[in-house]
Design a protein around this motif. Sequence first.
Motif, short mmCIF file in Angstrom:
data_model
loop_
_atom_site.label_atom_id
_atom_site.label_comp_id
_atom_site.label_asym_id
_atom_site.label_seq_id
_atom_site.Cartn_x
_atom_site.Cartn_y
_atom_site.Cartn_z
N GLY A 94 0.78 -1.22 0.00
CA GLY A 94 0.00 0.00 0.00
C GLY A 94 0.81 1.28 0.00
N PRO A 95 0.14 2.42 -0.06
CA PRO A 95 0.77 3.72 -0.34
C PRO A 95 1.57 4.31 0.80
N THR A 96 1.50 3.79 2.01
CA THR A 96 2.30 4.38 3.09
C THR A 96 3.72 3.85 3.10
N LEU A 97 4.00 2.88 2.24
CA LEU A 97 5.36 2.34 2.11
C LEU A 97 5.90 2.67 0.71
N ASN A 98 6.94 1.95 0.28
CA ASN A 98 7.55 2.14 -1.04
C ASN A 98 8.27 3.49 -1.14
N LYS A 99 8.92 3.91 -0.06
CA LYS A 99 9.63 5.19 -0.04
C LYS A 99 11.15 5.03 -0.06
N LEU A 100 11.62 3.79 -0.14
CA LEU A 100 13.05 3.55 -0.04
C LEU A 100 13.83 4.24 -1.15
N GLN A 101 13.35 4.15 -2.38
CA GLN A 101 14.11 4.75 -3.48
C GLN A 101 14.15 6.27 -3.38
N ALA A 102 13.08 6.87 -2.86
CA ALA A 102 13.09 8.33 -2.65
C ALA A 102 14.14 8.69 -1.61
N GLY A 103 14.25 7.89 -0.54
CA GLY A 103 15.28 8.13 0.46
C GLY A 103 16.67 7.93 -0.10
N MET A 104 16.84 6.90 -0.92
CA MET A 104 18.13 6.65 -1.54
C MET A 104 18.56 7.82 -2.43
N LYS A 105 17.61 8.33 -3.20
CA LYS A 105 17.90 9.48 -4.07
C LYS A 105 18.26 10.70 -3.25
N ALA A 106 17.52 10.93 -2.16
CA ALA A 106 17.81 12.08 -1.30
C ALA A 106 19.19 11.97 -0.67
N ALA A 107 19.63 10.72 -0.41
CA ALA A 107 20.95 10.50 0.18
C ALA A 107 22.07 10.54 -0.85
N GLY A 108 21.72 10.67 -2.13
CA GLY A 108 22.72 10.84 -3.16
C GLY A 108 23.08 9.58 -3.93
N TYR A 109 22.25 8.55 -3.85
CA TYR A 109 22.54 7.29 -4.54
C TYR A 109 21.38 6.91 -5.48
N THR A 110 21.69 6.03 -6.43
CA THR A 110 20.69 5.53 -7.36
C THR A 110 20.70 4.00 -7.33
N PRO A 111 19.57 3.35 -7.65
CA PRO A 111 19.50 1.88 -7.56
C PRO A 111 20.55 1.16 -8.42
N ASP A 112 20.93 1.74 -9.54
CA ASP A 112 21.89 1.06 -10.41
C ASP A 112 23.30 1.03 -9.82
N GLN A 113 23.55 1.82 -8.76
CA GLN A 113 24.86 1.81 -8.10
C GLN A 113 25.00 0.67 -7.09
N VAL A 114 23.90 0.06 -6.68
CA VAL A 114 23.95 -1.00 -5.68
C VAL A 114 24.59 -2.24 -6.30
N THR A 115 25.62 -2.77 -5.62
CA THR A 115 26.34 -3.95 -6.13
C THR A 115 25.84 -5.25 -5.51
N ASP A 116 25.38 -5.18 -4.25
CA ASP A 116 24.97 -6.38 -3.52
C ASP A 116 23.76 -6.06 -2.67
N ILE A 117 22.81 -6.99 -2.62
CA ILE A 117 21.64 -6.86 -1.76
C ILE A 117 21.64 -8.04 -0.80
N LEU A 118 21.66 -7.74 0.49
CA LEU A 118 21.67 -8.77 1.53
C LEU A 118 20.28 -8.86 2.12
N ILE A 119 19.63 -9.99 1.95
CA ILE A 119 18.26 -10.18 2.41
C ILE A 119 18.27 -10.90 3.75
N THR A 120 17.70 -10.27 4.79
CA THR A 120 17.64 -10.93 6.10
C THR A 120 16.67 -12.11 6.06
N HIS A 121 15.56 -11.95 5.33
CA HIS A 121 14.60 -13.03 5.13
C HIS A 121 13.63 -12.59 4.04
#
Length: 324
Positions: A115-142
Amino acid sequence: MTYPTAFARSTLAIALATGLWAGPASAQTLPAPTLAKAQAGYLRMMLGDAEVTALSDGTVVLDSSILTGAKPEHIKDLLNQAHQTGPLHTSFNAYLVKTGDKLVLVDTGAGSFFGPTLNKLQAGMKAAGYTPDQVTDILITHLHADHVGGLVNGEAIQFPNAVVHADKAELDYWLDTAKAEAAPKEAQGFFKMAQAALTPYVKAGKVKPFEGATEMVPGIRTQPTHGHTPGHSFYVLESKGQKLVFWGDLLHFEEVQFPEPTITVAFDVDQKAAKAQRLAAFADAAKQGYLVAPSHVTFPGIGHLRKQGAGYVWLPVRYVNDAH
């Protein structure tokens, strides 16, 4: 391993927030606006030579009825002691680590799944100066959907240059069609969402399983903490004698489970094992004094634990706005 009866009786218990902000002015002179875009939340800090950025994917409302192992009256009393009543706005946090030539994302948020109260991670990443294509590794806790939903938008991969790492036991459980069909009806959606998020990466050859304690990238290793899910894992970051452990879903209600860590949650696949992992992790963090980062503690979700009686006190890091 199957879901407990408590989970089968429960629903996800998410109530969508309205997104209104009242502001300091009188409502008679300045009506509260509806926010037109996601509020990008991030906190940047250094741990030795590693840069850590906490990212908010947003919040949802969870009802304390999903807590188990204590009478509702007792849980209500614990919430009252923390000046909380009713359903609580619960943070969904992820973490970005820049170490050497690697940009590592720990979990991806819920994406569009909840739902609409989530899905804000990429906006935060952009605000912090990064883009999704720069991520090299994703570590999934579960592989619960609020940790992997951000991997995709529909069937489109959101991190095109990243390798996704997850415990083999976790992948074997959630991506198994037979296990999905045998699960309680109330749990089957979790399997479907995990499969929807991971399948595009599996097809692209971008999923790399691990087993046991393994170094993912220099300075970051896994710590198996199976219980909340069959392959739930911590990730341990160490640099220049400093340590931060990403806890994933070790707990969900800070006001209740820090003072009384024996209280469990219906989302735990194995509640007994999850409780044992929580007790061990709390005790070690308090004794050793290192930083920890749970996924569902009030943003930014990084802090220390201090032992107090039979429970613990949460000591969050101070917020620093690094814009200048």
